[in-house]
Design a protein around this motif. Sequence first.
Motif, PDB file in Angstrom:
ATOM      1  N   ALA B 236       0.832  -1.209   0.000  1.00 41.89           N
ATOM      2  CA  ALA B 236       0.000   0.000   0.000  1.00 41.89           C
ATOM      3  C   ALA B 236       0.863   1.253   0.000  1.00 41.89           C
ATOM      4  CB  ALA B 236      -0.931  -0.010   1.217  1.00 41.89           C
ATOM      5  N   VAL B 237       2.184   1.057  -0.211  1.00 34.48           N
ATOM      6  CA  VAL B 237       3.091   2.202  -0.236  1.00 34.48           C
ATOM      7  C   VAL B 237       3.537   2.444  -1.673  1.00 34.48           C
ATOM      8  CG1 VAL B 237       5.275   3.149   0.612  1.00 34.48           C
ATOM      9  CG2 VAL B 237       3.898   1.657   2.096  1.00 34.48           C
ATOM     10  N   ARG B 238       3.417   3.668  -2.142  1.00 32.38           N
ATOM     11  CA  ARG B 238       3.875   4.051  -3.483  1.00 32.38           C
ATOM     12  C   ARG B 238       4.961   5.105  -3.322  1.00 32.38           C
ATOM     13  NH1 ARG B 238      -2.340   4.652  -5.827  1.00 32.38           N
ATOM     14  NH2 ARG B 238      -2.946   2.585  -5.102  1.00 32.38           N
ATOM     15  N   VAL B 239       6.059   4.910  -4.021  1.00 33.89           N
ATOM     16  CA  VAL B 239       7.167   5.855  -3.898  1.00 33.89           C
ATOM     17  C   VAL B 239       7.510   6.401  -5.285  1.00 33.89           C
ATOM     18  CG1 VAL B 239       8.089   4.601  -1.910  1.00 33.89           C
ATOM     19  CG2 VAL B 239       8.990   4.103  -4.181  1.00 33.89           C
ATOM     20  N   SER B 240       8.041   7.607  -5.328  1.00 28.98           N
ATOM     21  CA  SER B 240       8.494   8.167  -6.604  1.00 28.98           C
ATOM     22  C   SER B 240      10.007   8.213  -6.593  1.00 28.98           C
ATOM     23  CB  SER B 240       7.920   9.572  -6.809  1.00 28.98           C
ATOM     24  OG  SER B 240       8.358  10.087  -8.057  1.00 28.98           O
ATOM     25  N   LEU B 241      10.618   7.563  -7.583  1.00 26.96           N
ATOM     26  CA  LEU B 241      12.071   7.410  -7.609  1.00 26.96           C
ATOM     27  C   LEU B 241      12.677   8.230  -8.727  1.00 26.96           C
ATOM     28  CD1 LEU B 241      12.111   3.574  -7.026  1.00 26.96           C
ATOM     29  CD2 LEU B 241      12.761   5.342  -5.378  1.00 26.96           C
ATOM     30  N   GLU B 242      13.971   8.470  -8.609  1.00 27.57           N
ATOM     31  CA  GLU B 242      14.644   9.369  -9.532  1.00 27.57           C
ATOM     32  C   GLU B 242      15.932   8.742 -10.047  1.00 27.57           C
ATOM     33  OE1 GLU B 242      15.721  12.921  -7.492  1.00 27.57           O
ATOM     34  OE2 GLU B 242      16.506  13.874  -9.296  1.00 27.57           O
ATOM     35  N   ARG B 243      16.148   8.831 -11.334  1.00 23.40           N
ATOM     36  CA  ARG B 243      17.435   8.501 -11.930  1.00 23.40           C
ATOM     37  C   ARG B 243      17.677   9.531 -13.030  1.00 23.40           C
ATOM     38  NH1 ARG B 243      18.286   6.172  -8.063  1.00 23.40           N
ATOM     39  NH2 ARG B 243      19.149   4.116  -7.675  1.00 23.40           N
ATOM     40  N   ASN B 244      18.883   9.558 -13.558  1.00 24.29           N
ATOM     41  CA  ASN B 244      19.173  10.484 -14.640  1.00 24.29           C
ATOM     42  C   ASN B 244      18.228  10.204 -15.813  1.00 24.29           C
ATOM     43  OD1 ASN B 244      20.562  11.496 -17.138  1.00 24.29           O
ATOM     44  ND2 ASN B 244      22.025  12.201 -15.613  1.00 24.29           N
ATOM     45  N   PRO B 267       7.996   7.187 -12.701  1.00 25.22           N
ATOM     46  CA  PRO B 267       8.725   7.277 -11.446  1.00 25.22           C
ATOM     47  C   PRO B 267       7.978   6.698 -10.246  1.00 25.22           C
ATOM     48  CG  PRO B 267       7.856   9.433 -12.055  1.00 25.22           C
ATOM     49  CD  PRO B 267       7.585   8.524 -13.215  1.00 25.22           C
ATOM     50  N   VAL B 268       6.633   6.600 -10.327  1.00 29.30           N
ATOM     51  CA  VAL B 268       5.893   6.090  -9.171  1.00 29.30           C
ATOM     52  C   VAL B 268       5.858   4.567  -9.239  1.00 29.30           C
ATOM     53  CG1 VAL B 268       3.726   6.110  -7.909  1.00 29.30           C
ATOM     54  CG2 VAL B 268       4.493   8.185  -9.096  1.00 29.30           C
ATOM     55  N   VAL B 269       6.343   3.930  -8.191  1.00 30.37           N
ATOM     56  CA  VAL B 269       6.435   2.479  -8.156  1.00 30.37           C
ATOM     57  C   VAL B 269       5.832   1.997  -6.842  1.00 30.37           C
ATOM     58  CG1 VAL B 269       8.007   0.540  -8.481  1.00 30.37           C
ATOM     59  CG2 VAL B 269       8.682   2.783  -9.287  1.00 30.37           C
ATOM     60  N   THR B 270       5.095   0.891  -6.903  1.00 28.34           N
ATOM     61  CA  THR B 270       4.551   0.302  -5.687  1.00 28.34           C
ATOM     62  C   THR B 270       5.652  -0.461  -4.967  1.00 28.34           C
ATOM     63  OG1 THR B 270       2.370   0.137  -6.672  1.00 28.34           O
ATOM     64  CG2 THR B 270       2.802  -1.291  -4.793  1.00 28.34           C
ATOM     65  N   TRP B 271       5.723  -0.296  -3.659  1.00 28.96           N
ATOM     66  CA  TRP B 271       6.775  -0.927  -2.875  1.00 28.96           C
ATOM     67  C   TRP B 271       6.634  -2.446  -2.893  1.00 28.96           C
ATOM     68  CZ3 TRP B 271      10.953   1.484  -1.276  1.00 28.96           C
ATOM     69  CH2 TRP B 271      11.820   0.785  -0.413  1.00 28.96           C
ATOM     70  N   ASN B 272       7.735  -3.144  -3.049  1.00 27.03           N
ATOM     71  CA  ASN B 272       7.728  -4.599  -2.892  1.00 27.03           C
ATOM     72  C   ASN B 272       9.134  -5.036  -2.479  1.00 27.03           C
ATOM     73  OD1 ASN B 272       9.333  -4.686  -5.244  1.00 27.03           O
ATOM     74  ND2 ASN B 272       7.533  -4.974  -6.542  1.00 27.03           N
ATOM     75  N   ASP B 273       9.303  -6.320  -2.235  1.00 16.28           N
ATOM     76  CA  ASP B 273      10.597  -6.820  -1.748  1.00 16.28           C
ATOM     77  C   ASP B 273      11.720  -6.561  -2.743  1.00 16.28           C
ATOM     78  OD1 ASP B 273       9.438  -7.685   0.521  1.00 16.28           O
ATOM     79  OD2 ASP B 273       9.308  -9.804  -0.073  1.00 16.28           O
ATOM     80  N   LEU B 275      11.999  -4.186  -4.915  1.00 15.50           N
ATOM     81  CA  LEU B 275      12.374  -2.778  -4.893  1.00 15.50           C
ATOM     82  C   LEU B 275      13.194  -2.471  -3.643  1.00 15.50           C
ATOM     83  CD1 LEU B 275      11.986  -0.172  -6.488  1.00 15.50           C
ATOM     84  CD2 LEU B 275       9.939   0.273  -5.137  1.00 15.50           C
ATOM     85  N   ALA B 276      12.774  -3.048  -2.522  1.00 16.70           N
ATOM     86  CA  ALA B 276      13.512  -2.835  -1.270  1.00 16.70           C
ATOM     87  C   ALA B 276      14.954  -3.292  -1.435  1.00 16.70           C
ATOM     88  CB  ALA B 276      12.827  -3.598  -0.133  1.00 16.70           C
ATOM     89  N   THR B 277      15.139  -4.453  -2.082  1.00 10.79           N
ATOM     90  CA  THR B 277      16.488  -4.960  -2.297  1.00 10.79           C
ATOM     91  C   THR B 277      17.278  -4.037  -3.219  1.00 10.79           C
ATOM     92  OG1 THR B 277      15.581  -7.180  -2.090  1.00 10.79           O
ATOM     93  CG2 THR B 277      17.796  -7.001  -3.020  1.00 10.79           C
ATOM     94  N   LEU B 278      16.647  -3.626  -4.326  1.00  8.18           N
ATOM     95  CA  LEU B 278      17.336  -2.745  -5.286  1.00  8.18           C
ATOM     96  C   LEU B 278      17.847  -1.478  -4.607  1.00  8.18           C
ATOM     97  CD1 LEU B 278      15.033  -2.817  -8.442  1.00  8.18           C
ATOM     98  CD2 LEU B 278      17.455  -3.428  -8.363  1.00  8.18           C
ATOM     99  N   LEU B 279      17.037  -0.936  -3.709  1.00  4.67           N
ATOM    100  CA  LEU B 279      17.410   0.335  -3.088  1.00  4.67           C
ATOM    101  C   LEU B 279      18.422   0.166  -1.965  1.00  4.67           C
ATOM    102  CD1 LEU B 279      14.075   2.367  -3.059  1.00  4.67           C
ATOM    103  CD2 LEU B 279      15.928   2.443  -4.706  1.00  4.67           C
ATOM    104  N   THR B 280      18.590  -1.057  -1.474  1.00  5.97           N
ATOM    105  CA  THR B 280      19.619  -1.225  -0.444  1.00  5.97           C
ATOM    106  C   THR B 280      20.940  -1.679  -1.054  1.00  5.97           C
ATOM    107  OG1 THR B 280      18.569  -3.337   0.002  1.00  5.97           O
ATOM    108  CG2 THR B 280      18.208  -1.608   1.607  1.00  5.97           C
ATOM    109  N   GLU B 281      20.880  -2.229  -2.291  1.00  2.00           N
ATOM    110  CA  GLU B 281      22.133  -2.617  -2.939  1.00  2.00           C
ATOM    111  C   GLU B 281      22.905  -1.357  -3.310  1.00  2.00           C
ATOM    112  OE1 GLU B 281      20.536  -6.842  -4.816  1.00  2.00           O
ATOM    113  OE2 GLU B 281      20.445  -5.014  -5.985  1.00  2.00           O
ATOM    114  N   ASN B 282      24.203  -1.420  -3.089  1.00  2.00           N
ATOM    115  CA  ASN B 282      25.056  -0.260  -3.304  1.00  2.00           C
ATOM    116  C   ASN B 282      25.147   0.131  -4.784  1.00  2.00           C
ATOM    117  OD1 ASN B 282      26.505   1.630  -2.032  1.00  2.00           O
ATOM    118  ND2 ASN B 282      28.414   0.431  -1.943  1.00  2.00           N
TER     119      ASN B 282
END
Lengths: 390, 284
Positions: B236-244, B267-273, B275-282
Amino acid sequence: MRLDPPFLASARVLAAGELDTLFAALAARGYETLAPGVRDGVIRLVPASGAAELPAGMHDRQAPGSYALEDGGDGELFGYAVGPDSLKGQLLPPHQSVLRATPDEGGLRIEPAPTEAARVAVVGARPCEVAATTVLERVLIGGAYPDPGAAARRKALFVVALECRRPATTCRCTSFGTGPGLEHGADLVMIELDPPPKRGGDPGAHRFLVRAQSPAGAEVLAALPTSEATRRDADRRRDALGAATRAIAASSNPEVVARGLLGHIEAPGWEEIASRCLSCGNCTMVCPTCFCTEVRDRSDLSGTLERERRWSSCFEVGHSLLTSGPVRRSVAARYRQWATHKLATWQTQFGTTGCVGCGRCVTWCPVGIDLGAEAAALAGTGAASRRGTT
Amino acid sequence: MTNASSAPAGTPVLVPLAYRVVARRHETADVTTLRLSPVADAVAPGRPGQFNMLSAFGVGEAAISLSAAPDATGEVQHTIRDVGPVSHALCTSAPGDLVGVRGPFGTDWGVDDLGYGDTVVVAGGIGLAPLAGAIDVLAERRRYGGGRVFVAVGARNPDQVMLRAELGRWLAAGVRVRVTVDAAPAGFTGGVGLVTQLLPGLGFDPARTTALVCGPEVMIRFSVRALVDLGVPPGAVRVSLERNMQCGTALCGHCQLGPLLLCRDGPVVTWNDELATLLTENER
Ligand SMILES: Cc1cc2nc3c(=O)[nH]c(=O)nc-3n(C[C@H](O)[C@H](O)[C@H](O)COP(=O)(O)OP(=O)(O)OC[C@H]3O[C@@H](n4cnc5c(N)ncnc54)[C@H](O)[C@@H]3O)c2cc1C
Ligand code: SF4
Ligand code: FES
């Protein structure tokens, strides 16, 4: 290789001595023709008007980080694998104008760059680059916002493909199902049969087995002085492709590699490869599917501006630039972007693989990093292959 | 969320339409809101969360979110932080100046299916701009009996609080708005601290909440964690992400985040596992 009965029905034979008729037929239909030619010791795609300009007897030796041509003194016209050029340059030019804007009474007149394309025929494209062109079409033309320039250039492109008798040591098409034969995607596809062992030798048996793979190809084929193909011709092709297939080294199963790479995103092997990688971006430039571009404005003192779109590479730090700085700061992260994009995430993004196994990135890497070998090692254990030349 | 619509056949997808600045509002020392009106042809109306590619002619293009829901004027509104050549040229353009517009691109906040349960909006810095259009729609819906709307805004300091006119309007419509700053001068009476610290006190019902989050990537990660810890379902969480972004049309390859092309899949993506992994990977 299975031989369908329709194969013989569709195949025609063109004597090598009649190859000029193909060039003439293309010219008559308004095509500017590009064909293999030697420039600076390398087979490039260059303007050509006849078979005499083809690099007869030239054979390439490719290995990680090295490319050399040698003159075999024979009469084979297409006896080499891919050079650094591919059909990518025909769909997506390295530089192209997006628009020009000129000051115009208090405003600007914005003129979109023309998207019409001149007719271009490429003689001698290899099966793997025809496959790469299909991949590029998916990316550039198959999405919600088709690139009109690429669409126009694709429509104006006539491809005469050459099936491969002499793969390079860097060729991996058999692992990707993209060669050494070609079943669809070109306008005409040919294979060279019985080239004379000596240049200027008896050209009697030297001929091409030609098939049409599009209506435009069929129309050109009908205009050429061909004869019926025999079962013996078809057998020669089968034998040549069989020998080529056996000569091509297998790389690891692409699906297994894709999964393995994504499971090793933070493995130590990336750092080890980064210690060898110069981050020069050569691999992405010669890659027949890499499509990244950047857009830049240039303006002059009169206030006229030109917006240009040009190739760019994920090996450039600026590729991932945000206000907070580049996302992929380290070379390891940039190498990982290239490898995972080509071999894994492309599939999710576009429904195809991003790699066709042409081997260009291996040959043209100045330090001879072998993408397939590194990816297989990383996917398996998370370590690099340690097979680099430095 | 709705997907980006396709361009009409034959549209030169990288060529902008000419717009003129018709109004300009300085939000903070480095943030400016522009209203742009088409000189001739107009882009299609966008949905909150989508973005346009704005051209400062001769300087370049930048991806800038719509900061207001479309209205009857046919104008587009953008709120821009001055951080480099293109954004500087846009921020300093004056009424009458020409700006190029292409778009709208990307996915949106999906406000059509919101306003029944609670909606929590979490914004950090310039991240409030892409959310403003969605809050406008939800505030209007709230006025006519729609679901509760909670807005948590984080800014670096009190001078950095932007879209004050909108904040006032949303308050008046019954939206619960809380603002917090990282650092405040003596005498500041508002909240000081991280935007995540506002969340427990907002009073939403986690199980029936949808959350919309935009801001710096670390802020997004911590906000999602805080929301999930409070009981909001991750889906139920939607986030807006940014890249070049060099094109906005899935042609340039610059906006990749692993398997995502953020101009197309975001840019708006629904949160899931994943995505969580992608954003924690360096350095993805
Ligand atoms: C989907 C999306 C929505 C956005 N919405 C807004 C908004 O509503 N308001 C706002 O102020 N900013 C927004 N941004 C950020 C804005 O695009 C960048 O601040 C802007 O591109 C910076 O360009 P510059 O030339 O001013 O600065 P520089 O940082 O000097 O940029 C140089 C180059 O780097 C690239 N670049 C730098 N930062 C970014 C970035 N953050 N995103 C993409 N490319 C970048 C650009 O291609 C630019 O040409 C958004 C970004 C994205 C991806
Ligand atoms: S590998 Fe790199 S340069 Fe090639 S298409 Fe992918 S991101 Fe672009
Ligand atoms: S911004 Fe160009 S591909 Fe997404």
